[in-house]
Enzyme design. Structure first.
Site, PDB file in Angstrom:
ATOM      1  N   GLU A 140     -14.030  19.794  20.082  1.00 22.66           N
ATOM      2  CA  GLU A 140     -14.778  21.009  20.421  1.00 22.66           C
ATOM      3  C   GLU A 140     -13.991  22.218  19.945  1.00 22.66           C
ATOM      4  O   GLU A 140     -12.772  22.280  20.119  1.00 22.66           O
ATOM      5  CB  GLU A 140     -15.012  21.166  21.931  1.00 22.66           C
ATOM      6  CG  GLU A 140     -16.119  20.326  22.515  1.00 22.66           C
ATOM      7  CD  GLU A 140     -16.343  20.618  23.998  1.00 22.66           C
ATOM      8  OE1 GLU A 140     -16.084  21.773  24.424  1.00 22.66           O
ATOM      9  OE2 GLU A 140     -16.750  19.701  24.713  1.00 22.66           O
ATOM     10  N   TYR A 180      -9.868  26.143  22.183  1.00 24.70           N
ATOM     11  CA  TYR A 180     -10.600  27.379  22.007  1.00 24.70           C
ATOM     12  C   TYR A 180      -9.695  28.603  21.878  1.00 24.70           C
ATOM     13  O   TYR A 180      -9.954  29.482  21.082  1.00 24.70           O
ATOM     14  CB  TYR A 180     -11.548  27.600  23.191  1.00 24.70           C
ATOM     15  CG  TYR A 180     -12.717  26.646  23.249  1.00 24.70           C
ATOM     16  CD1 TYR A 180     -13.942  26.985  22.680  1.00 24.70           C
ATOM     17  CD2 TYR A 180     -12.610  25.412  23.874  1.00 24.70           C
ATOM     18  CE1 TYR A 180     -15.029  26.123  22.740  1.00 24.70           C
ATOM     19  CE2 TYR A 180     -13.690  24.540  23.935  1.00 24.70           C
ATOM     20  CZ  TYR A 180     -14.898  24.894  23.365  1.00 24.70           C
ATOM     21  OH  TYR A 180     -15.967  24.036  23.416  1.00 24.70           O
ATOM     22  N   HIS A 230     -19.278  13.350  30.838  1.00 19.44           N
ATOM     23  CA  HIS A 230     -19.009  14.770  30.606  1.00 19.44           C
ATOM     24  C   HIS A 230     -19.405  15.548  31.864  1.00 19.44           C
ATOM     25  O   HIS A 230     -20.402  16.255  31.893  1.00 19.44           O
ATOM     26  CB  HIS A 230     -19.786  15.258  29.380  1.00 19.44           C
ATOM     27  CG  HIS A 230     -19.357  16.616  28.886  1.00 19.44           C
ATOM     28  ND1 HIS A 230     -19.104  16.872  27.554  1.00 19.44           N
ATOM     29  CD2 HIS A 230     -19.150  17.783  29.529  1.00 19.44           C
ATOM     30  CE1 HIS A 230     -18.761  18.152  27.401  1.00 19.44           C
ATOM     31  NE2 HIS A 230     -18.785  18.718  28.603  1.00 19.44           N
ATOM     32  N   ASN A 270     -10.019  19.357  22.529  1.00 20.42           N
ATOM     33  CA  ASN A 270     -10.933  20.492  22.643  1.00 20.42           C
ATOM     34  C   ASN A 270     -10.070  21.740  22.751  1.00 20.42           C
ATOM     35  O   ASN A 270      -9.252  21.839  23.671  1.00 20.42           O
ATOM     36  CB  ASN A 270     -11.821  20.373  23.880  1.00 20.42           C
ATOM     37  CG  ASN A 270     -12.870  19.283  23.752  1.00 20.42           C
ATOM     38  OD1 ASN A 270     -12.971  18.619  22.730  1.00 20.42           O
ATOM     39  ND2 ASN A 270     -13.640  19.093  24.809  1.00 20.42           N
ATOM     40  N   GLU A 272     -12.661  16.238  28.747  1.00 25.09           N
ATOM     41  CA  GLU A 272     -11.899  17.250  29.484  1.00 25.09           C
ATOM     42  C   GLU A 272     -11.636  16.854  30.939  1.00 25.09           C
ATOM     43  O   GLU A 272     -12.087  17.522  31.878  1.00 25.09           O
ATOM     44  CB  GLU A 272     -12.594  18.610  29.408  1.00 25.09           C
ATOM     45  CG  GLU A 272     -12.658  19.174  27.996  1.00 25.09           C
ATOM     46  CD  GLU A 272     -13.183  20.597  27.946  1.00 25.09           C
ATOM     47  OE1 GLU A 272     -13.527  21.154  29.011  1.00 25.09           O
ATOM     48  OE2 GLU A 272     -13.259  21.157  26.844  1.00 25.09           O
ATOM     49  N   ARG A 323     -21.834  14.709  18.248  1.00 24.24           N
ATOM     50  CA  ARG A 323     -21.146  14.311  19.474  1.00 24.24           C
ATOM     51  C   ARG A 323     -21.994  14.739  20.674  1.00 24.24           C
ATOM     52  O   ARG A 323     -22.256  15.927  20.870  1.00 24.24           O
ATOM     53  CB  ARG A 323     -19.753  14.960  19.545  1.00 24.24           C
ATOM     54  CG  ARG A 323     -19.009  14.564  20.803  1.00 24.24           C
ATOM     55  CD  ARG A 323     -17.591  15.115  20.875  1.00 24.24           C
ATOM     56  NE  ARG A 323     -17.051  14.764  22.191  1.00 24.24           N
ATOM     57  CZ  ARG A 323     -16.660  15.635  23.109  1.00 24.24           C
ATOM     58  NH1 ARG A 323     -16.688  16.939  22.868  1.00 24.24           N
ATOM     59  NH2 ARG A 323     -16.227  15.217  24.283  1.00 24.24           N
TER      60      ARG A 323
END
Length: 494
Positions: free
Chosen positions: A399, A332, A145, A330, A190, A99
């Site tokens: 991600e 985290y 991005h 994404n 994002e 990606r």
């Protein structure tokens, strides 16, 4: 959403709070593993071969104190010149797909609809995609991005509705020139960070601070631009190219601080103000009801003639609804979400519109990034929430990764991937969530935005003091390669 449904969703995902040993089960045969980078973070060659200036070029050059140590992406990992070496690293890992993102200003230097296309930029991405194909690696391409052409920012950036047409032009150029070799596209990466950090907190380029105002206009334009690009692909290119288009949104997992109705509603509100802000629109055609109701009411209390949250017309709602072929996340980290007293109604800000207190458990492992605590069970809860909230779609984890301060013996990163991937697998096998892809962040250490090169997310170390930017594998690269080859997170699986 009714209170009963809200409680059902939240209670169904609150059961996974304890850390567990890595599972010894194997990933399904259909499951694909990938890894990611982004153009400004790795390419360098900021002004070579006709590339135009983007907002990160401009910000780093005009305000060098914005980034730690005055770092910039002028050279970064030099992937523009070293892409064949990067593909060799991908081949060593054994990933199914890579990606990466395109640089708008490398392809259309001015960014403007109808302005000249830079053939050298097109040729670079064609060469990269060809090299991936020659090595059996699928490209997964992000069109945008965070690196908006500076010319477009001078016209107001994403809060300017004209950006919809400029992005549509760019997307059509990309589909025309690269689409025959690309199956999976994402329009934006994002958008929450593009709009909130770019135009509200000012912590990302272009560095503007207009909380509760510009970020809502930014999101409104961006969502319509996504829908326009989706329909362009669907109507003009999908019949021949047979590809798929989505948008990548991100969110922290917001765990209710208690079982009280107030804390559960606060957690759900936070999820809707983050992920739902964008994804409820592309799935259902409009912003989450809780956003509309709260911002409309607060705007009225503040004396605005109309809501600070722009309105989609009925025609736009129908046009935006369903503009996704998969859902992407994404993810985290995790925080606890807690109800709070209503803030002063005269305060105009996103945080006041949201009105949720968040906090962490200090026992959670701290990464090198101040915002990132290691909480593996949060990802499983989040995947369950996505599945239940959006009617069990196909989900890509686009991600997931962790930062440190450097070093080749990155056992903490290995532990991170083992524990987070365990939770992904348990979501699939035990909870019935339709997750089909997992994308590690990142292939190599790179320009980490305002933190420059101080935080390291890569599986390959890059020596930024050496003009050749040599890459060296870390222990995590060997571990990830082993996981991909064996489809197993531990030494021996069932």
């Amino acid at each position: 959403m009714s209170n009963n449904l809200l409680v059902t969703i939240l209670l169904s995902v609150l059961v996974y709070r304890e850390a567990t040993a890595a599972t010894n089960r194997t990933f399904p045969d259909y499951f694909k593993f990938g890894i990611a980078t982004a153009s400004y973070q790795v390419e360098g060659a900021w002004n070579e071969d006709g590339k135009g200036e983007n907002i990160w070029d401009h910000l780093c050059h005009t305000n060098p104190t914005f980034v730690d140590n005055g770092d910039n992406g002028d050279i970064a990992c030099d992937s523009y010149h070293k892409y064949k070496e990067d593909v060799a690293l991908l081949k060593d890992l054994g990933v199914d797909y890579y990606r990466f993102s395109l640089s708008w200003s490398r392809i259309i230097p001015l960014g403007l609809a109808g302005s000249p296309v830079n053939q050298a930029g097109i040729d670079y991405y064609k060469s990269l995609i060809q090299e991936l194909g020659d090595n059996g690696i699928e490209p997964m391409v992000t069109i945008f991005h965070w690196d908006l052409p500076e010319t477009l920012q001078e016209f107001g950036g994403f809060p300017n509705p004209e950006l919809e047409e400029h992005f549509a032009y760019y997307a059509r150029v990309v589909f025309e020139n690269l689409g025959d070799s690309v199956t999976y596209w994402t329009t934006f990466n994002e958008p929450l960070q593009t709009c909130h950090q770019g135009y509200s907190t000012g912590t990302m380029a272009p560095g503007y601070k207009s909380s509760g105002l510009a970020e809502y206009k930014c999101a409104h334009t961006l969502i319509k631009a996504h829908a326009k690009a989706y329909h362009i692909y669907d109507e003009e290119f999908r019949p021949q190219q047979q590809g798929y288009v989505g948008i990548v949104a991100d969110t922290t997992w917001f765990e209710p601080a208690s079982d009280s109705d107030a804390d559960q509603e606060a957690a759900e509100r936070a999820l809707q103000f983050n992920y739902g802000w964008y994804i409820n629109a592309v799935v259902n055609g409009n912003y989450p009801a809780v956003m509309i109701e709260r911002i409309d009411e607060r705007s009225k209390q503040q004396g605005f003639e109309t809501s600070r949250l722009p309105k989609f017309t009925e025609e736009e709602i129908e046009y935006i609804k369903g503009t996704h072929d998969y859902l992407a996340i994404n993810a985290y980290t995790t925080v606890y979400a807690q109800a709070k007293e209503e803030t002063d109604p005269t305060v105009v800000s996103y945080e006041s519109d949201l009105n949720v207190d968040t906090f962490i458990d200090e026992s959670w492992e701290q990464s090198a990034s101040s915002w990132l605590r290691v909480v593996p069970w949060g990802l499983r809860n989040l995947l369950n929430w996505l599945s239940k909230t959006y009617n069990h779609p196909e989900i890509f984890v686009t991600e997931n990764g962790v930062s440190d301060l450097g070093g080749l013996d990155d056992d903490r990163r290995i532990n991170f991937y083992q524990e987070y991937l365990s939770n992904v697998l348990e979501a699939i096998l035990d909870d019935g969530v339709n997750v089909t892809r997992y994308t590690a962040w990142s292939l190599m250490d790179n320009f980490e935005w305002a933190r420059g090169y101080t935080e390291k997310f890569g599986m390959y170390s890059v020596n930024f003091d050496n003009p050749g930017r040599p890459r060296t594998p870390k222990a995590s690269a060997s571990y990830y390669a082993q996981v991909i080859a064996s489809r197993c997170l531990v030494d021996t699986c069932e």
